[in-house]
Structures are given as C-alpha cells and as structure tokens.
Design an enzyme around this catalytic site. Structure first.
Site, PDB file in Angstrom:
ATOM      1  N   SER A 138       6.773   8.379   3.170  1.00  8.91           N
ATOM      2  CA  SER A 138       6.498   8.117   1.753  1.00  8.91           C
ATOM      3  C   SER A 138       7.317   9.080   0.912  1.00  8.91           C
ATOM      4  CB  SER A 138       5.011   8.360   1.476  1.00  8.91           C
ATOM      5  OG  SER A 138       4.772   8.348   0.072  1.00  8.91           O
ATOM      6  N   TYR A 151      -3.176  12.923   2.586  1.00  9.61           N
ATOM      7  CA  TYR A 151      -2.162  11.879   2.872  1.00  9.61           C
ATOM      8  C   TYR A 151      -0.757  12.455   2.720  1.00  9.61           C
ATOM      9  CZ  TYR A 151       0.763   7.768   1.929  1.00  9.61           C
ATOM     10  OH  TYR A 151       1.769   6.826   1.926  1.00  9.61           O
TER      11      TYR A 151
HETATM   12  N1  NAP Z   1       2.440   0.663  -0.868  1.00  3.90           N
HETATM   13  C1  NAP Z   1       2.899   1.844  -1.254  1.00  3.90           C
HETATM   14  O1  NAP Z   1       2.969   2.149  -2.478  1.00  3.90           O
HETATM   15  C2  NAP Z   1       3.393   2.827  -0.225  1.00  3.90           C
HETATM   16  C3  NAP Z   1       4.140   3.941  -0.672  1.00  3.90           C
HETATM   17  C4  NAP Z   1       4.586   4.865   0.258  1.00  3.90           C
HETATM   18  C5  NAP Z   1       4.321   4.683   1.606  1.00  3.90           C
HETATM   19  N2  NAP Z   1       3.590   3.597   2.007  1.00  3.90           N
HETATM   20  C6  NAP Z   1       3.323   3.475   3.444  1.00  3.90           C
HETATM   21  O2  NAP Z   1       3.640   2.183   3.894  1.00  3.90           O
HETATM   22  C7  NAP Z   1       2.817   1.852   5.019  1.00  3.90           C
HETATM   23  C8  NAP Z   1       2.234   0.466   4.807  1.00  3.90           C
HETATM   24  O3  NAP Z   1       1.454   0.479   3.642  1.00  3.90           O
HETATM   25  P1  NAP Z   1       1.183  -0.820   2.747  1.00  3.90           P
HETATM   26  O4  NAP Z   1       1.534  -0.481   1.365  1.00  3.90           O
HETATM   27  O5  NAP Z   1       1.763  -2.010   3.386  1.00  3.90           O
HETATM   28  O6  NAP Z   1      -0.418  -0.848   2.831  1.00  3.90           O
HETATM   29  P2  NAP Z   1      -1.479  -2.001   3.169  1.00  3.90           P
HETATM   30  O7  NAP Z   1      -1.100  -3.286   2.519  1.00  3.90           O
HETATM   31  O8  NAP Z   1      -2.807  -1.393   2.856  1.00  3.90           O
HETATM   32  O9  NAP Z   1      -1.308  -2.163   4.736  1.00  3.90           O
HETATM   33  C9  NAP Z   1      -1.730  -1.158   5.621  1.00  3.90           C
HETATM   34  C10 NAP Z   1      -1.751  -1.746   7.007  1.00  3.90           C
HETATM   35  O10 NAP Z   1      -2.165  -0.709   7.902  1.00  3.90           O
HETATM   36  C11 NAP Z   1      -3.177  -1.220   8.727  1.00  3.90           C
HETATM   37  N3  NAP Z   1      -4.033  -0.130   9.155  1.00  3.90           N
HETATM   38  C12 NAP Z   1      -4.661   0.803   8.401  1.00  3.90           C
HETATM   39  N4  NAP Z   1      -5.374   1.625   9.183  1.00  3.90           N
HETATM   40  C13 NAP Z   1      -5.167   1.208  10.465  1.00  3.90           C
HETATM   41  C14 NAP Z   1      -5.619   1.636  11.720  1.00  3.90           C
HETATM   42  N5  NAP Z   1      -6.461   2.677  11.860  1.00  3.90           N
HETATM   43  N6  NAP Z   1      -5.206   0.974  12.823  1.00  3.90           N
HETATM   44  C15 NAP Z   1      -4.376  -0.077  12.719  1.00  3.90           C
HETATM   45  N7  NAP Z   1      -3.916  -0.535  11.554  1.00  3.90           N
HETATM   46  C16 NAP Z   1      -4.306   0.100  10.435  1.00  3.90           C
HETATM   47  C17 NAP Z   1      -3.882  -2.302   7.929  1.00  3.90           C
HETATM   48  O11 NAP Z   1      -4.398  -3.292   8.789  1.00  3.90           O
HETATM   49  P3  NAP Z   1      -5.939  -3.493   9.200  1.00  3.90           P
HETATM   50  O12 NAP Z   1      -6.748  -3.251   7.960  1.00  3.90           O
HETATM   51  O13 NAP Z   1      -5.985  -4.908   9.694  1.00  3.90           O
HETATM   52  O14 NAP Z   1      -6.173  -2.503  10.277  1.00  3.90           O
HETATM   53  C18 NAP Z   1      -2.718  -2.896   7.162  1.00  3.90           C
HETATM   54  O15 NAP Z   1      -2.092  -3.903   7.914  1.00  3.90           O
HETATM   55  C19 NAP Z   1       1.778   2.962   5.140  1.00  3.90           C
HETATM   56  O16 NAP Z   1       2.155   3.860   6.157  1.00  3.90           O
HETATM   57  C20 NAP Z   1       1.862   3.666   3.777  1.00  3.90           C
HETATM   58  O17 NAP Z   1       1.522   5.020   3.868  1.00  3.90           O
HETATM   59  C21 NAP Z   1       3.139   2.673   1.136  1.00  3.90           C
END
Ligand code: NAP
Length: 243
Positions: A138, A151
C-alpha cells in the site's frame, strides 16, 4: 513477466482488486485459482467464469495456508505465480489500550500470511521455468494514515520483507514484485464507517490495467497512481546494505 499461459494463485480474490485481477488474467488465457473465506461467493464466481478455479482459505490460519499450498501444488503442478493480495484494515485509537486479538488478526492477515504462504510455495515456484511472487502492499506502507496504524505498520513490514525476499531469491527462477496501490474504490474503502476513498481514489478496473502494464514491463516495485509519490521517498540505502 509473461501474462499468458501462467498458473496463478490469488489470495483475497472474492472482491475488489484480487477479483478484478483474476478476471483479467483469466481472460488473458491464464489458469487462475482464487481464494477467500466466502464459500458461496467463490461458487458464484466459478459459475460466472468457467475455468476459474476456487478454494476456500482463511489466510489468517496457518493450517489453512499449509493446506492451500499443498492442495494447489498437487492439483496444479504448473503453479508458477502467487499473488498475496488478501488484506484488511481497522481503525485504532492509540490513546487507549489496544485489544491484542484485534491487532494480532490484522498483522496475521496483512503480514504473516503473505510471508508464510510465499515460503510454503518458494521451493515449488523455484522449480518452474519462470515464476513470480506478487505482494500487494500500500502507499500507506511508506506514509502511514495514523488512524489505521497497525495496518500501515504491517504493510511497511511487508514492503521490507519484499526487499529481502527479492534479494534472497535473486538467483532462482522466482521474481518478486511489490504492487503499491493508492486508494482504490473497493469494499475495502469502507472501514468501520470511515471512508478512506475520496475523489482521487482509482477505479478498480483502471488500477488493474495499470498493474498488468507494470507486471508486463518487469517493474518489480511500483507505486500505482499517487502511491508512486509516497514510495519514491524511501529505500535509497538498501543497495548499500546488500551489495
Ligand atoms: N482498496 C484500496 O484503497 C487499497 C489501497 C492500498 C492497498 N490495498 C490492498 O489491496 C488488497 C486488496 O484489497 P481490496 O481493496 O481489493 O479489498 P476488498 O475488496 O475488501 O478485498 C479483500 C479481499 O481479501 C479477502 N480476505 C480478507 N481477509 C481474508 C482472510 N483472512 N483470508 C482470506 N481472504 C481474506 C476478502 O475475501 P473474503 O472476505 O471472501 O475472505 C476479499 O476478497 C489488500 O491487501 C489491501 O490492503 C487496497
């Protein structure tokens, strides 16, 4: 890296970045295996995208990580790309005592799980002609958002780990990528009633297209969008410490 004919395992791919990346890689002719905790969601996605493989896995559980790695390598011997994408974040008030279980859960999913899962697959990946571990960190790994301190610390830790992993695997077939997202519109953007997204947050499809572009160009550590500005301020000393 080549973005066709790969066998790709993506954690946290039931929504957001992981899901969009999975669909794009699937369309490009890769065998894609997605996982997450929501079994029904995985079943829906498998039905919507024939050929997409699914596996329930809570990456915060060591035994489930071990089971996932054993299953994936046995079922898909050609597995050559791991995307450590699963993650979540929580608000914390640092003027108060923290709940140990709450912070452990966050650090486990965001830091321990990608370290451990990568290590479980490292030998298998190194035996492939080409391979990659792609860790999603991130922009907040570089400049923290103080309301999400655990985080940000976990992602900073994962960034540091990527440097060591890339260095130790440099003579193997495994290339180590770190993708550094900015704010992206996903389910993740809404945390405990707090909306981290803003008008500058990227559309998730645009974000994934940019990720595919930088992977194809073998850019091993790259900030997407405004995250690049945060990332560039760091890491000048790594080369001096590790000649
Ligand atoms: N969106 C942003 O603004 C942003 C910014 C910087 C970094 N990121 C990073 O990008 C990555 C993806 O985030 P996103 O934005 O796509 O979020 P999201 O839409 O909330 O997706 C998160 C995914 O992680 C899975 N997950 C969470 N806890 C888990 C666990 N214990 N075991 C297995 N799966 C798990 C969830 O699936 P289930 O609920 O089905 O388990 C979901 O598929 C993350 O690492 C996040 O830190 C996101």
């Amino acid at each position: 890296m080549n973005l066709t004919n790969q066998t790709v395992l993506i954690t946290g791919a039931t929504s957001g970045i992981g899901l969009n990346l999975a669909i794009e890689l699937h369309k490009l002719g890769n065998q894609v295996i997605i996982c997450g905790r929501r079994q029904e969601r995985l079943a829906e996605l498998a039905a919507q995208h024939p050929g997409l493989a699914t596996r329930v896995c809570d990456v915060s559980e060591a035994a489930q990580r071990e089971s996932l790695a054993a299953w994936a390598t046995a079922t898909y011997p050609s597995l050559n790309v791991l995307v450590n994408n699963a993650g979540f974040m929580q608000l914390h008030d640092l003027t108060q005592a923290l709940d140990s279980e709450k912070i452990t859960a966050e650090i486990t999913t965001d830091l321990i799980a990608p370290i451990h899962l990568g290590s479980l697959l490292a030998v298998h990946l190194a035996q492939q002609p080409t391979a990659a571990i792609i860790n999603v960190t991130s922009g907040l790994a570089f400049t923290p958002l103080a309301s999400m301190p655990v985080y940000c610390a976990a992602k900073a830790g994962l960034h540091s780990f990527c440097l060591s992993l890339r260095y130790q695997l440099r003579d193997t077939a495994v290339r180590v990528f770190e993708i550094v997202p900015p704010a992206v519109h996903t389910e993740f953007s809404q945390v405990g009633g707090y909306d981290i997204s803003n008008d500058n947050a990227m559309n998730v499809n645009d974000f994934v297209q940019e990720v595919l572009r930088v992977l194809a160009q073998d850019q091993y550590e790259v900030g997407i969008g405004i995250a690049e500005g945060l990332r560039q301020q760091k890491d000048a000393l790594f080369g001096a410490l590790n000649p």
